[in-house]
Design a protein around this motif. Structure first.
Motif, PDB file in Angstrom:
ATOM      1  N   LEU A  50       4.032   4.899   1.026  1.00  0.00           N
ATOM      2  CA  LEU A  50       3.964   5.372  -0.353  1.00  0.00           C
ATOM      3  C   LEU A  50       4.206   6.872  -0.436  1.00  0.00           C
ATOM      4  O   LEU A  50       4.891   7.349  -1.339  1.00  0.00           O
ATOM      5  N   LEU A  51       3.654   7.620   0.491  1.00  0.00           N
ATOM      6  CA  LEU A  51       3.824   9.066   0.470  1.00  0.00           C
ATOM      7  C   LEU A  51       5.255   9.465   0.828  1.00  0.00           C
ATOM      8  O   LEU A  51       5.778  10.423   0.287  1.00  0.00           O
ATOM      9  N   ALA A  52       5.880   8.729   1.721  1.00  0.00           N
ATOM     10  CA  ALA A  52       7.246   9.060   2.114  1.00  0.00           C
ATOM     11  C   ALA A  52       8.221   8.758   0.984  1.00  0.00           C
ATOM     12  O   ALA A  52       9.215   9.445   0.811  1.00  0.00           O
ATOM     13  N   GLY A  53       7.923   7.746   0.190  1.00  0.00           N
ATOM     14  CA  GLY A  53       8.828   7.361  -0.875  1.00  0.00           C
ATOM     15  C   GLY A  53       8.758   8.265  -2.083  1.00  0.00           C
ATOM     16  O   GLY A  53       9.732   8.438  -2.791  1.00  0.00           O
ATOM     17  N   GLU A  54       7.645   8.845  -2.328  1.00  0.00           N
ATOM     18  CA  GLU A  54       7.482   9.654  -3.528  1.00  0.00           C
ATOM     19  C   GLU A  54       6.749  10.930  -3.182  1.00  0.00           C
ATOM     20  O   GLU A  54       5.651  10.897  -2.640  1.00  0.00           O
ATOM     21  N   ALA A  55       7.352  12.054  -3.506  1.00  0.00           N
ATOM     22  CA  ALA A  55       6.752  13.336  -3.166  1.00  0.00           C
ATOM     23  C   ALA A  55       5.582  13.665  -4.086  1.00  0.00           C
ATOM     24  O   ALA A  55       4.675  14.365  -3.710  1.00  0.00           O
ATOM     25  N   SER A  56       5.601  13.168  -5.301  1.00  0.00           N
ATOM     26  CA  SER A  56       4.550  13.451  -6.264  1.00  0.00           C
ATOM     27  C   SER A  56       3.625  12.245  -6.365  1.00  0.00           C
ATOM     28  O   SER A  56       3.836  11.360  -7.181  1.00  0.00           O
ATOM     29  N   ALA A  57       2.613  12.209  -5.532  1.00  0.00           N
ATOM     30  CA  ALA A  57       1.697  11.076  -5.498  1.00  0.00           C
ATOM     31  C   ALA A  57       0.403  11.407  -6.224  1.00  0.00           C
ATOM     32  O   ALA A  57      -0.690  11.101  -5.746  1.00  0.00           O
ATOM     33  N   LYS A  58       0.526  12.038  -7.378  1.00  0.00           N
ATOM     34  CA  LYS A  58      -0.664  12.399  -8.137  1.00  0.00           C
ATOM     35  C   LYS A  58      -1.436  11.143  -8.502  1.00  0.00           C
ATOM     36  O   LYS A  58      -0.891  10.210  -9.062  1.00  0.00           O
ATOM     37  N   GLY A  59      -2.698  11.134  -8.195  1.00  0.00           N
ATOM     38  CA  GLY A  59      -3.562  10.032  -8.588  1.00  0.00           C
ATOM     39  C   GLY A  59      -3.567   8.874  -7.620  1.00  0.00           C
ATOM     40  O   GLY A  59      -4.515   8.099  -7.598  1.00  0.00           O
ATOM     41  N   CYS A  60      -2.530   8.715  -6.815  1.00  0.00           N
ATOM     42  CA  CYS A  60      -2.431   7.548  -5.938  1.00  0.00           C
ATOM     43  C   CYS A  60      -3.481   7.599  -4.832  1.00  0.00           C
ATOM     44  O   CYS A  60      -4.147   6.609  -4.583  1.00  0.00           O
ATOM     45  N   LEU A  61      -3.628   8.726  -4.186  1.00  0.00           N
ATOM     46  CA  LEU A  61      -4.563   8.801  -3.073  1.00  0.00           C
ATOM     47  C   LEU A  61      -6.002   8.635  -3.530  1.00  0.00           C
ATOM     48  O   LEU A  61      -6.777   7.900  -2.910  1.00  0.00           O
ATOM     49  N   ALA A  62      -6.359   9.292  -4.604  1.00  0.00           N
ATOM     50  CA  ALA A  62      -7.725   9.161  -5.115  1.00  0.00           C
ATOM     51  C   ALA A  62      -7.972   7.740  -5.608  1.00  0.00           C
ATOM     52  O   ALA A  62      -9.026   7.151  -5.347  1.00  0.00           O
ATOM     53  N   GLY A  63      -7.005   7.175  -6.314  1.00  0.00           N
ATOM     54  CA  GLY A  63      -7.146   5.800  -6.800  1.00  0.00           C
ATOM     55  C   GLY A  63      -7.227   4.807  -5.666  1.00  0.00           C
ATOM     56  O   GLY A  63      -8.000   3.846  -5.716  1.00  0.00           O
ATOM     57  N   ALA A  64      -6.427   5.019  -4.613  1.00  0.00           N
ATOM     58  CA  ALA A  64      -6.457   4.118  -3.465  1.00  0.00           C
ATOM     59  C   ALA A  64      -7.796   4.186  -2.741  1.00  0.00           C
ATOM     60  O   ALA A  64      -8.315   3.159  -2.303  1.00  0.00           O
ATOM     61  N   ALA A  65      -8.352   5.368  -2.634  1.00  0.00           N
ATOM     62  CA  ALA A  65      -9.647   5.509  -1.968  1.00  0.00           C
ATOM     63  C   ALA A  65     -10.737   4.789  -2.755  1.00  0.00           C
ATOM     64  O   ALA A  65     -11.528   4.022  -2.190  1.00  0.00           O
ATOM     65  N   VAL A  66     -10.771   5.018  -4.050  1.00  0.00           N
ATOM     66  CA  VAL A  66     -11.785   4.369  -4.890  1.00  0.00           C
ATOM     67  C   VAL A  66     -11.565   2.862  -4.921  1.00  0.00           C
ATOM     68  O   VAL A  66     -12.510   2.077  -4.784  1.00  0.00           O
ATOM     69  N   GLY A  67     -10.312   2.439  -5.077  1.00  0.00           N
ATOM     70  CA  GLY A  67     -10.014   1.012  -5.115  1.00  0.00           C
ATOM     71  C   GLY A  67     -10.297   0.323  -3.799  1.00  0.00           C
ATOM     72  O   GLY A  67     -10.761  -0.822  -3.778  1.00  0.00           O
ATOM     73  N   GLY A  68     -10.039   0.984  -2.698  1.00  0.00           N
ATOM     74  CA  GLY A  68     -10.325   0.410  -1.392  1.00  0.00           C
ATOM     75  C   GLY A  68     -11.812   0.198  -1.176  1.00  0.00           C
ATOM     76  O   GLY A  68     -12.237  -0.850  -0.681  1.00  0.00           O
ATOM     77  N   VAL A  69     -12.607   1.172  -1.557  1.00  0.00           N
ATOM     78  CA  VAL A  69     -14.066   1.028  -1.429  1.00  0.00           C
ATOM     79  C   VAL A  69     -14.576  -0.071  -2.358  1.00  0.00           C
ATOM     80  O   VAL A  69     -15.368  -0.928  -1.958  1.00  0.00           O
ATOM     81  N   ALA A  70     -14.097  -0.068  -3.591  1.00  0.00           N
ATOM     82  CA  ALA A  70     -14.541  -1.088  -4.547  1.00  0.00           C
ATOM     83  C   ALA A  70     -14.122  -2.481  -4.094  1.00  0.00           C
ATOM     84  O   ALA A  70     -14.905  -3.439  -4.198  1.00  0.00           O
ATOM     85  N   HIS A 105     -13.598  -3.463  -1.008  1.00  0.00           N
ATOM     86  CA  HIS A 105     -14.392  -3.818   0.163  1.00  0.00           C
ATOM     87  C   HIS A 105     -15.778  -4.299  -0.246  1.00  0.00           C
ATOM     88  O   HIS A 105     -16.259  -5.306   0.250  1.00  0.00           O
ATOM     89  N   VAL A 106     -16.394  -3.582  -1.159  1.00  0.00           N
ATOM     90  CA  VAL A 106     -17.739  -3.948  -1.614  1.00  0.00           C
ATOM     91  C   VAL A 106     -17.716  -5.253  -2.407  1.00  0.00           C
ATOM     92  O   VAL A 106     -18.618  -6.073  -2.307  1.00  0.00           O
ATOM     93  N   ALA A 107     -16.632  -5.487  -3.161  1.00  0.00           N
ATOM     94  CA  ALA A 107     -16.559  -6.659  -4.033  1.00  0.00           C
ATOM     95  C   ALA A 107     -16.163  -7.933  -3.304  1.00  0.00           C
ATOM     96  O   ALA A 107     -16.072  -8.963  -3.931  1.00  0.00           O
ATOM     97  N   GLY A 108     -15.914  -7.876  -2.027  1.00  0.00           N
ATOM     98  CA  GLY A 108     -15.605  -9.127  -1.348  1.00  0.00           C
ATOM     99  C   GLY A 108     -14.574  -8.993  -0.255  1.00  0.00           C
ATOM    100  O   GLY A 108     -13.753  -9.881  -0.075  1.00  0.00           O
ATOM    101  N   LYS A 109     -14.592  -7.894   0.456  1.00  0.00           N
ATOM    102  CA  LYS A 109     -13.702  -7.703   1.601  1.00  0.00           C
ATOM    103  C   LYS A 109     -12.225  -7.719   1.223  1.00  0.00           C
ATOM    104  O   LYS A 109     -11.387  -8.277   1.916  1.00  0.00           O
ATOM    105  N   HIS A 110     -11.884  -7.136   0.102  1.00  0.00           N
ATOM    106  CA  HIS A 110     -10.502  -7.040  -0.352  1.00  0.00           C
ATOM    107  C   HIS A 110     -10.089  -5.576  -0.462  1.00  0.00           C
ATOM    108  O   HIS A 110      -9.564  -5.137  -1.478  1.00  0.00           O
ATOM    109  N   ALA A 111     -10.320  -4.819   0.591  1.00  0.00           N
ATOM    110  CA  ALA A 111     -10.069  -3.379   0.551  1.00  0.00           C
ATOM    111  C   ALA A 111      -8.591  -3.054   0.384  1.00  0.00           C
ATOM    112  O   ALA A 111      -8.238  -2.130  -0.347  1.00  0.00           O
ATOM    113  N   VAL A 112      -7.716  -3.808   1.028  1.00  0.00           N
ATOM    114  CA  VAL A 112      -6.283  -3.511   0.959  1.00  0.00           C
ATOM    115  C   VAL A 112      -5.762  -3.765  -0.444  1.00  0.00           C
ATOM    116  O   VAL A 112      -5.024  -2.950  -1.010  1.00  0.00           O
ATOM    117  N   ILE A 113      -6.154  -4.872  -1.026  1.00  0.00           N
ATOM    118  CA  ILE A 113      -5.738  -5.178  -2.403  1.00  0.00           C
ATOM    119  C   ILE A 113      -6.314  -4.136  -3.352  1.00  0.00           C
ATOM    120  O   ILE A 113      -5.620  -3.644  -4.252  1.00  0.00           O
TER     121      ILE A 113
END
Length: 84
Positions: free
Chosen positions: A16-36, A38-46
């Motif tokens: 994702l980072l290699a494809g787009e130089a402007s990844a505003k919001g993606c990293l923070a959203g991915a971190a929050v979504g990954g934790v959520a 994982h907690v909601a049922g082991k679906h961290a990647v989704i």
């Protein structure tokens, strides 16, 4: 099994980072979504994928609002018709 999931997440983030130089919001959203996910049922990647999409959407919405408010605050320039 955890190592393969971690490597998949790292590879996806790198792609994702290699494809787009402007990844505003993606990293923070991915971190929050990954934790959520994982907690909601082991679906961290989704959760990380969805979080990235939502984070990009929110960042784009914020950028559009900032551009609109700046355009509204800036007086229009151009040729005006002189009053007779």
């Amino acid at each position: 099994m955890n190592v393969s999931k971690l490597s998949l997440v790292v590879f996806a983030c790198a792609a994702l980072l290699a494809g787009e130089a402007s990844a505003k919001g993606c990293l923070a959203g991915a971190a929050v979504g990954g934790v959520a996910g994982h907690v909601a049922g082991k679906h961290a990647v989704i959760g990380a994928g969805v979080g990235c999409v939502v984070g990009r959407h929110q960042a784009n919405k914020k950028d559009r609002a900032a551009a609109a408010s700046q355009a509204a605050a800036t007086p229009a320039t151009g040729a005006s018709v002189p009053a007779k």
